[in-house]
Write a protein that holds these residues in place. Structure first.
Motif, mmCIF file in Angstrom:
data_model
loop_
_atom_site.group_PDB
_atom_site.id
_atom_site.type_symbol
_atom_site.label_atom_id
_atom_site.label_comp_id
_atom_site.label_asym_id
_atom_site.label_seq_id
_atom_site.Cartn_x
_atom_site.Cartn_y
_atom_site.Cartn_z
ATOM 1 N N GLN A 44 0.867 -1.224 -0.087
ATOM 2 C CA GLN A 44 0.001 -0.167 -0.204
ATOM 3 C C GLN A 44 0.754 1.245 0.069
ATOM 4 O O GLN A 44 0.433 2.254 -0.542
ATOM 5 C CB GLN A 44 -0.769 -0.005 1.065
ATOM 6 N N SER A 45 1.917 1.142 0.871
ATOM 7 C CA SER A 45 2.867 2.239 0.748
ATOM 8 C C SER A 45 3.388 2.488 -0.512
ATOM 9 O O SER A 45 3.538 3.611 -1.176
ATOM 10 C CB SER A 45 3.944 2.066 1.695
ATOM 11 N N ASP A 46 4.002 1.466 -1.264
ATOM 12 C CA ASP A 46 4.505 1.534 -2.642
ATOM 13 C C ASP A 46 3.392 2.054 -3.547
ATOM 14 O O ASP A 46 3.921 2.971 -4.388
ATOM 15 C CB ASP A 46 5.096 -0.012 -3.095
ATOM 16 N N ARG A 47 2.081 1.748 -3.537
ATOM 17 C CA ARG A 47 1.237 2.132 -4.388
ATOM 18 C C ARG A 47 0.807 3.529 -4.102
ATOM 19 O O ARG A 47 0.649 4.357 -5.228
ATOM 20 C CB ARG A 47 -0.244 1.547 -4.140
ATOM 21 N N ASN A 48 1.031 4.069 -3.155
ATOM 22 C CA ASN A 48 0.901 5.531 -2.635
ATOM 23 C C ASN A 48 2.063 6.091 -3.432
ATOM 24 O O ASN A 48 1.783 7.405 -3.801
ATOM 25 C CB ASN A 48 0.833 5.702 -1.186
ATOM 26 N N GLN A 49 3.195 5.672 -3.239
ATOM 27 C CA GLN A 49 4.446 6.372 -3.846
ATOM 28 C C GLN A 49 4.256 6.361 -5.373
ATOM 29 O O GLN A 49 4.543 7.539 -5.943
ATOM 30 C CB GLN A 49 5.604 5.635 -3.304
ATOM 31 N N THR A 51 1.539 6.450 -7.218
ATOM 32 C CA THR A 51 0.525 7.476 -7.443
ATOM 33 C C THR A 51 1.161 8.925 -7.441
ATOM 34 O O THR A 51 0.588 9.765 -8.183
ATOM 35 C CB THR A 51 -0.739 7.348 -6.441
ATOM 36 N N LYS A 52 2.029 9.097 -6.353
ATOM 37 C CA LYS A 52 2.574 10.445 -6.364
ATOM 38 C C LYS A 52 3.331 10.607 -7.449
ATOM 39 O O LYS A 52 3.587 11.875 -7.913
ATOM 40 C CB LYS A 52 3.456 10.576 -4.911
#
Length: 91
Positions: A44-49, A51-52
């Motif tokens: 989830q953290s990597d997906r957020n990164q 997206t950014k």
């Protein structure tokens, strides 16, 4: 009665589906579920990164910070603090 006792001991300790093996497998399952929760959080953290990083300004900021990239004609100064430097004693 003796036969039931021997059968019970056999099923608890010596059988392929013994209580000891089930206990080991339960511990391993608990460990793997902990790993699963950790990796799901990391995903989830990597997906957020990711997206950014779809924003070009964020991509440029990431490249500058992580890979020390720079624009043409630009100078970069890397500031290192004494507590972040490795000494011979730290190795």
């Amino acid at each position: 009665m003796l036969i039931l006792l021997i059968f019970g001991i056999w099923m608890l300790f010596f059988d392929a589906n013994s209580w000891l093996i089930h206990d080991e497998l339960d511990k391993e399952i608990d460990k793997l579920e902990g790993n699963k929760a950790y990796f799901q959080k990391e995903i989830q953290s990597d997906r957020n990164q990711i997206t950014k990083l779809e924003n070009s300004e964020e991509l440029e900021r990431f490249a500058r910070e992580e890979y020390l990239m720079k624009k043409d004609g630009e100078e970069i100064f890397i500031i290192e603090y004494e507590d972040s430097l490795q000494t011979k004693n730290d190795e």
